[in-house]
Structures are given as structure tokens and as C-alpha cells.
Enzyme design. Structure first.
Site, PDB file in Angstrom:
ATOM      1  CG  ASN A 101      -6.521   4.282   4.509  1.00 23.61           C
ATOM      2  OD1 ASN A 101      -6.476   5.510   4.497  1.00 23.61           O
ATOM      3  ND2 ASN A 101      -6.147   3.564   3.468  1.00 23.61           N
ATOM      4  CG  HIS A 108      -1.815   1.196   1.271  1.00 20.50           C
ATOM      5  ND1 HIS A 108      -2.225   1.778   2.444  1.00 20.50           N
ATOM      6  CD2 HIS A 108      -2.364   1.957   0.275  1.00 20.50           C
ATOM      7  CE1 HIS A 108      -2.977   2.831   2.183  1.00 20.50           C
ATOM      8  NE2 HIS A 108      -3.071   2.957   0.870  1.00 20.50           N
TER       9      HIS A 108
END
Length: 294
Positions: free
Chosen positions: A193, A143
Site C-alpha cells: 500500500n 496482511h
């Protein structure tokens, strides 16, 4: 396979994240096969990549000859079959679990058995993508943060089936790309996140409740907490559709009502107000506050 065996890397998805990943990999000397189904997206990606390496030259991060060399080893294409040549493939398509699983099923058929398959997903289960591929031991999450050429962090997400060899190769790739890897478990939202998206979502609730304007909310967070950018401006940069998708994954997979997406966020996405990518989000072109929807 070691990092020295990696000569060619496939990137699937020529949007903002795919372009950024491609630029970083090519400037490090890897051949990059950039795949997208839409010819116009590939054409736009090529233009944006030229702009990206040109900006790097202007900032002194690259020499002119290095920029030209990087562009020469980027190969835009529409078909997945060429990915058989890649030792690593990184998926960077939209944040849709069904689409990603379908792609990984294709990659499992097209790519060599030894190929490392990575996903740039910001929230979707890596284990589910590994199962779809038919080779869960060779699947890992990578990511990257946005904008990829600037941000140094990469979350390296290890699923339950990810092998030690795959993890170590992924870590070596991230480090050779000049990034800082952080290993985390395959859990909804991973690290960044899991913390960031609820903050953005709460800022949208504050806007919806009329606590303050978008500009005032962002200014308060920048000056009051030393954030480099406010949460609403950051949401526009990420893309409100992506923010909503991550909210929904967190809400569904963790089952906690604190992760429920703000109704105003959903209204903006339904209206096509996606932030910078559409020219309209919480701000217009990044300058003036957008009008709140009724």
C-alpha cells in the site's frame, strides 16, 4: 508453540477479507471460529463461503468432498469468549485504528497467553495493537491480499516488540496456508500500500482534473503498463472507504503532502459510493463509468 500445535484459528470480522481468510484456513484443515457482532453478517458470510468453495470446485481447485469438509469446520459465532480455544486469532475488522485497538485489548483479556494475535490491517501500526493487547511479543501483522483465495502474497509485519517465536510461527502458518510471505517492518502502508495507494490516489486526481474518463485511465494503465486491472477499477474492488482510510494513515503518519487524499475520493465516500460493496463507485456494477460528482 509450533505450527503443528495450531488446531483452531479465530477470525474476527466476517466481511470480505474475513470470509476469504476463513475459506483459505478451512480448506487447509484448520477449525475456524468466525466471529462477528452482527448475525446478518454471519449469515451472509456463510452464503458467500459456500459460493467460494463451490467456485473452487468448479475450477478444479477443490474436490466436492473437500469443500464440504471445509464448510463443516467453519463455526460462525457472535461472542469473543470462544476464542480462548484458538491458538491463533486473526483480526479482519474495518480499517479503523480505534476499533482495532479496542478489539486487541479485548483479545488480550480473552485469549490464552500463548495465543498468537494477528491483524490483517493494511496500514495501521502493529506496535500500537500489540501495546493495546498487553502482549506485544505475541502480536504480528498478517496482511492478506484481496481476493484472499486467489492472491498468493501475505505481508508479515514485524513490530518492534514482536518476538522471534511469533514471527516464525506466523511465517509457518502463511506457508502452510499455501501463501507466499514477505517480511516487512512496521511502517505506514507496509510495502504494497505504500506503493499502490499513491498510484490509485493519483489516478483519482487525474479523473478529477478531467484528464480522461475512468475507463480511459484504467485502459491506459492496463495496456500501457501491463497491469491486470486499472487503478480506479481496483479502488472499487478494494472499497473506496478503505482506500481513503489508508491514504489518511499515510498522510498523517508520514507527514508528506504527496499522500494527501484526493478531494473527489472523499466526496465519493461521503456520498456512500464505496465501489463494488455499495454497487456504485468509479463504475456502476463494474460495467459502466460512474458519473463524476460536482
Amino acid at each position: 508453540m509450533t505450527i503443528d500445535d495450531v488446531k483452531t484459528i479465530g477470525v474476527v470480522g466476517a466481511g470480505q477479507m474475513g470470509r476469504g481468510i476463513t475459506q483459505v484456513l478451512a480448506t487447509c484443515g484448520w477449525n475456524v471460529l468466525l466471529v462477528d457482532v452482527a448475525e446478518e453478517v454471519l449469515e451472509e458470510a456463510t452464503k458467500k463461503l459456500w459460493q467460494g468453495v463451490t467456485k473452487a470446485v468448479e475450477k478444479g481447485a477443490l474436490r466436492g468432498d473437500q469443500a464440504g469438509a471445509a464448510m463443516a469446520i467453519i463455526h460462525p459465532m457472535r461472542h469473543l469468549q470462544r476464542l480462548r480455544e484458538a491458538q491463533v486469532v486473526i483480526e479482519a475488522i474495518p480499517e479503523d485504528a480505534v476499533m482495532k485497538r479496542a478489539l486487541f485489548a479485548q483479545l488480550g483479556q480473552v485469549c490464552e497467553p500463548s495465543t498468537l494475535l494477528a491483524s490483517n490491517t493494511s496500514s495501521i501500526s502493529i506496535a500500537s495493537l500489540g501495546m493495546a493487547s498487553g502482549r506485544p511479543d505475541r502480536v504480528v501483522g498478517l496482511h492478506f491480499m484481496n481476493p484472499v483465495p486467489v492472491m498468493r502474497l501475505v505481508e508479515v509485519v514485524r513490530a518492534i516488540g514482536t518476538s522471534e517465536q511469533t514471527l516464525h510461527l506466523a511465517l509457518d502458518l502463511v506457508r502452510r496456508a499455501g501463501k507466499i510471505p514477505v517480511v516487512c517492518k512496521d511502517f505506514p502502508g507496509f510495502i504494497v500500500n505504500r506503493v499502490l495507494i499513491p498510484m490509485i490516489n493519483e489516478a483519482i486526481f487525474a479523473l478529477e482534473d478531467g484528464v480522461a474518463t475512468a475507463e480511459e485511465i484504467d485502459l491506459a494503465m492496463v495496456e500501457g503498463t501491463h497491469h491486470p486491472v486499472g487503478p480506479l477499477a481496483l479502488a472499487d474492488r478494494i472499497g473506496l472507504d478503505t482506500v481513503l482510510a489508508i491514504c489518511e494513515v499515510l498522510h498523517q503518519d508520514l507527514g508528506d503532502p504527496k499522500f494527501r487524499p484526493c478531494p473527489l475520493l472523499r466526496k465519493y465516500v461521503e456520498a456512500g459510493w464505496l465501489g463494488r460493496k455499495s454497487g456504485h463507485g468509479f463504475y456502476l456494477h463494474g460495467e459502466q463509468p460512474a458519473m463524476q460528482m460536482p
